[in-house]
Motif scaffolding. Structure first.
Motif, PDB file in Angstrom:
ATOM      1  N   PRO A   1       0.956  -1.216   0.104  1.00 30.68           N
ATOM      2  CA  PRO A   1       0.024  -0.013   0.010  1.00 30.68           C
ATOM      3  C   PRO A   1       0.663   1.148   0.168  1.00 30.68           C
ATOM      4  O   PRO A   1       2.109   1.042   0.250  1.00 30.68           O
ATOM      5  CB  PRO A   1      -0.913  -0.020   1.157  1.00 30.68           C
ATOM      6  CG  PRO A   1      -0.049  -1.017   2.083  1.00 30.68           C
ATOM      7  CD  PRO A   1       0.872  -2.131   1.112  1.00 30.68           C
ATOM      8  N   ALA A   2       0.152   2.485  -0.275  1.00 27.32           N
ATOM      9  CA  ALA A   2       0.837   3.594  -0.066  1.00 27.32           C
ATOM     10  C   ALA A   2       1.495   3.735   1.212  1.00 27.32           C
ATOM     11  O   ALA A   2       0.953   3.440   2.179  1.00 27.32           O
ATOM     12  CB  ALA A   2       0.095   4.784  -0.535  1.00 27.32           C
ATOM     13  N   GLY A   3       2.942   4.476   1.136  1.00 32.04           N
ATOM     14  CA  GLY A   3       3.316   4.738   2.619  1.00 32.04           C
ATOM     15  C   GLY A   3       4.261   3.615   2.902  1.00 32.04           C
ATOM     16  O   GLY A   3       4.783   3.462   4.193  1.00 32.04           O
ATOM     17  N   THR A   4       4.565   2.508   1.922  1.00 36.91           N
ATOM     18  CA  THR A   4       5.247   1.140   2.446  1.00 36.91           C
ATOM     19  C   THR A   4       6.188   1.174   1.097  1.00 36.91           C
ATOM     20  O   THR A   4       5.901   1.743   0.063  1.00 36.91           O
ATOM     21  CB  THR A   4       4.486   0.154   2.646  1.00 36.91           C
ATOM     22  OG1 THR A   4       3.691  -0.206   1.690  1.00 36.91           O
ATOM     23  CG2 THR A   4       3.444   0.380   3.907  1.00 36.91           C
ATOM     24  N   SER A   5       6.795   0.356   1.362  1.00 34.58           N
ATOM     25  CA  SER A   5       7.817  -0.196  -0.072  1.00 34.58           C
ATOM     26  C   SER A   5       7.905  -1.791   0.070  1.00 34.58           C
ATOM     27  O   SER A   5       7.780  -2.406   1.255  1.00 34.58           O
ATOM     28  CB  SER A   5       9.118   0.534  -0.090  1.00 34.58           C
ATOM     29  OG  SER A   5      10.102   0.045   1.072  1.00 34.58           O
ATOM     30  N   CYS A   6       8.074  -2.292  -1.093  1.00 31.55           N
ATOM     31  CA  CYS A   6       8.355  -3.918  -1.118  1.00 31.55           C
ATOM     32  C   CYS A   6       9.306  -3.996  -2.010  1.00 31.55           C
ATOM     33  O   CYS A   6       9.259  -3.922  -3.147  1.00 31.55           O
ATOM     34  CB  CYS A   6       6.997  -4.519  -1.616  1.00 31.55           C
ATOM     35  SG  CYS A   6       5.688  -4.446  -0.690  1.00 31.55           S
ATOM     36  N   SER A   7      10.675  -4.615  -1.436  1.00 31.97           N
ATOM     37  CA  SER A   7      11.645  -4.573  -2.058  1.00 31.97           C
ATOM     38  C   SER A   7      11.685  -6.074  -2.812  1.00 31.97           C
ATOM     39  O   SER A   7      10.804  -7.020  -2.292  1.00 31.97           O
ATOM     40  CB  SER A   7      13.034  -4.730  -1.406  1.00 31.97           C
ATOM     41  OG  SER A   7      13.012  -5.469  -0.455  1.00 31.97           O
ATOM     42  N   VAL A   8      12.570  -6.424  -3.720  1.00 32.30           N
ATOM     43  CA  VAL A   8      12.323  -7.896  -4.461  1.00 32.30           C
ATOM     44  C   VAL A   8      12.343  -8.862  -3.540  1.00 32.30           C
ATOM     45  O   VAL A   8      13.165  -8.783  -2.501  1.00 32.30           O
ATOM     46  CB  VAL A   8      13.393  -7.936  -5.657  1.00 32.30           C
ATOM     47  CG1 VAL A   8      13.288  -9.285  -6.012  1.00 32.30           C
ATOM     48  CG2 VAL A   8      13.233  -6.906  -6.622  1.00 32.30           C
ATOM     49  N   GLY A   9      11.427  -9.858  -3.496  1.00 28.52           N
ATOM     50  CA  GLY A   9      11.557 -11.019  -2.492  1.00 28.52           C
ATOM     51  C   GLY A   9      10.920 -10.867  -1.182  1.00 28.52           C
ATOM     52  O   GLY A   9      11.256 -11.526  -0.323  1.00 28.52           O
ATOM     53  N   SER A  10      10.520  -9.484  -0.955  1.00 29.46           N
ATOM     54  CA  SER A  10      10.067  -9.419   0.481  1.00 29.46           C
ATOM     55  C   SER A  10       8.719 -10.049   0.667  1.00 29.46           C
ATOM     56  O   SER A  10       8.078 -10.260  -0.192  1.00 29.46           O
ATOM     57  CB  SER A  10       9.796  -7.770   0.646  1.00 29.46           C
ATOM     58  OG  SER A  10       8.721  -7.254  -0.068  1.00 29.46           O
ATOM     59  N   ASP A  11       8.299 -10.629   1.716  1.00 32.16           N
ATOM     60  CA  ASP A  11       7.083 -11.180   2.160  1.00 32.16           C
ATOM     61  C   ASP A  11       5.995 -10.132   2.691  1.00 32.16           C
ATOM     62  O   ASP A  11       5.040 -10.920   2.996  1.00 32.16           O
ATOM     63  CB  ASP A  11       7.551 -12.580   3.042  1.00 32.16           C
ATOM     64  CG  ASP A  11       7.996 -11.913   4.493  1.00 32.16           C
ATOM     65  OD1 ASP A  11       8.335 -11.009   4.678  1.00 32.16           O
ATOM     66  OD2 ASP A  11       8.364 -12.997   5.530  1.00 32.16           O
ATOM     67  N   ALA A  12       6.509  -8.898   3.102  1.00 32.96           N
ATOM     68  CA  ALA A  12       5.754  -8.256   3.715  1.00 32.96           C
ATOM     69  C   ALA A  12       6.093  -6.924   3.477  1.00 32.96           C
ATOM     70  O   ALA A  12       7.374  -6.499   3.135  1.00 32.96           O
ATOM     71  CB  ALA A  12       5.637  -8.258   5.242  1.00 32.96           C
ATOM     72  N   PRO A  13       5.041  -5.615   3.332  1.00 35.28           N
ATOM     73  CA  PRO A  13       5.682  -4.512   3.207  1.00 35.28           C
ATOM     74  C   PRO A  13       6.284  -3.637   4.299  1.00 35.28           C
ATOM     75  O   PRO A  13       6.151  -4.032   5.412  1.00 35.28           O
ATOM     76  CB  PRO A  13       4.217  -3.639   2.949  1.00 35.28           C
ATOM     77  CG  PRO A  13       3.211  -4.413   3.535  1.00 35.28           C
ATOM     78  CD  PRO A  13       3.667  -5.671   3.423  1.00 35.28           C
ATOM     79  N   SER A  14       7.189  -2.849   4.059  1.00 35.45           N
ATOM     80  CA  SER A  14       7.817  -2.057   5.072  1.00 35.45           C
ATOM     81  C   SER A  14       7.610  -0.720   4.952  1.00 35.45           C
ATOM     82  O   SER A  14       7.507  -0.079   3.914  1.00 35.45           O
ATOM     83  CB  SER A  14       9.503  -2.188   4.837  1.00 35.45           C
ATOM     84  OG  SER A  14       9.912  -3.374   5.015  1.00 35.45           O
ATOM     85  N   ASP A  15       7.126  -0.092   6.301  1.00 36.12           N
ATOM     86  CA  ASP A  15       6.631   1.249   6.315  1.00 36.12           C
ATOM     87  C   ASP A  15       7.962   2.155   5.649  1.00 36.12           C
ATOM     88  O   ASP A  15       9.029   1.865   6.093  1.00 36.12           O
ATOM     89  CB  ASP A  15       6.653   1.571   7.832  1.00 36.12           C
ATOM     90  CG  ASP A  15       5.077   1.375   8.169  1.00 36.12           C
ATOM     91  OD1 ASP A  15       4.464   0.925   7.324  1.00 36.12           O
ATOM     92  OD2 ASP A  15       5.019   1.486   9.342  1.00 36.12           O
ATOM     93  N   CYS A  16       7.684   3.147   5.124  1.00 34.00           N
ATOM     94  CA  CYS A  16       8.560   4.285   4.636  1.00 34.00           C
ATOM     95  C   CYS A  16       9.164   4.846   5.986  1.00 34.00           C
ATOM     96  O   CYS A  16       8.331   5.162   6.822  1.00 34.00           O
ATOM     97  CB  CYS A  16       8.082   5.359   3.687  1.00 34.00           C
ATOM     98  SG  CYS A  16       7.553   4.687   2.143  1.00 34.00           S
ATOM     99  N   LEU A  17      10.576   5.408   6.278  1.00 35.30           N
ATOM    100  CA  LEU A  17      11.116   5.609   7.372  1.00 35.30           C
ATOM    101  C   LEU A  17      10.778   7.327   7.303  1.00 35.30           C
ATOM    102  O   LEU A  17      10.558   7.747   6.554  1.00 35.30           O
ATOM    103  CB  LEU A  17      12.503   5.453   7.553  1.00 35.30           C
ATOM    104  CG  LEU A  17      12.935   4.016   7.360  1.00 35.30           C
ATOM    105  CD1 LEU A  17      14.365   3.881   7.293  1.00 35.30           C
ATOM    106  CD2 LEU A  17      12.409   3.317   8.913  1.00 35.30           C
ATOM    107  N   PRO A  18      10.826   7.718   8.519  1.00 35.08           N
ATOM    108  CA  PRO A  18      10.690   9.327   8.884  1.00 35.08           C
ATOM    109  C   PRO A  18      11.818   9.779   7.846  1.00 35.08           C
ATOM    110  O   PRO A  18      13.041   9.393   7.752  1.00 35.08           O
ATOM    111  CB  PRO A  18      11.065   9.614  10.096  1.00 35.08           C
ATOM    112  CG  PRO A  18      10.477   8.416  10.991  1.00 35.08           C
ATOM    113  CD  PRO A  18      10.920   7.316  10.092  1.00 35.08           C
TER     114      PRO A  18
END
Length: 175
Positions: A1-18
């Motif tokens: 979703p918006a506000g996150t990123s998913c790098s190649v091979g990730s199994d869950a989104p990561s929140d964008c850092l401050p």
């Protein structure tokens, strides 16, 4: 979703850092906030405009004042309203002046003090045995022979009434 990123091979989104944001869904990386903007929350979808009078470099997580020894470029503030480049928008204070954190203008060193070099947060007091009568100076002057100059003196003073200068001390310090 918006506000996150998913790098190649990730199994869950990561929140964008401050200091970064994800404006759209399906992003591989978050974008850093542009100079002149910031975000302090993780998972941001937009960056906020920098607070008026403050500094926000690229990737800022919070507005900051100019560091000590520098002052804000008033022309940039009048034109843009905020600072976005630490090296060009925060101007180094010259010798004979001081700039505390967040200064808008340099302050001349007062009589009894001096600023030997540029980029000083505070002026130094003239040491005992020296004085400075003018503002904005880079050094102190030796005390006048036979007079008293305590730390921070703006002028040589005669010994108080009922006292006299210790001739042994005067001879040992040369005045």
């Amino acid at each position: 979703p918006a506000g996150t990123s998913c790098s190649v091979g990730s199994d869950a989104p990561s929140d964008c850092l401050p200091g970064s944001y994800g404006a759209a869904a399906e992003q591989a990386t978050c974008e850093p906030c542009a100079a002149g903007s910031y975000t302090s929350e993780p998972g941001a979808t937009v960056c906020l405009t920098c607070t008026a009078g403050y500094l926000c470099v690229e990737g800022s997580s919070a507005p900051q004042p100019c560091p000590g020894g520098t002052h804000a470029d008033q022309t940039v503030l009048a034109t843009v309203g905020y600072l976005s480049n630490l090296t060009s928008d925060c101007i180094v204070c010259g010798a004979g002046t001081s700039c505390s954190v967040g200064s808008g203008q340099p302050t001349l060193c007062l009589p009894g003090s001096y600023g030997a070099s540029e980029r000083q947060e505070t002026c130094q007091l003239c040491p005992a045995g020296e004085f400075q009568s003018a503002s904005g100076q880079t050094a102190c002057r030796n005390c006048t022979a036979g007079y008293l100059c305590v730390e921070g003196s703006s002028a040589p003073q005669p010994c108080p009434g009922g006292t006299h200068a210790d001739q042994g001390v005067l001879a040992s310090v040369g005045y």
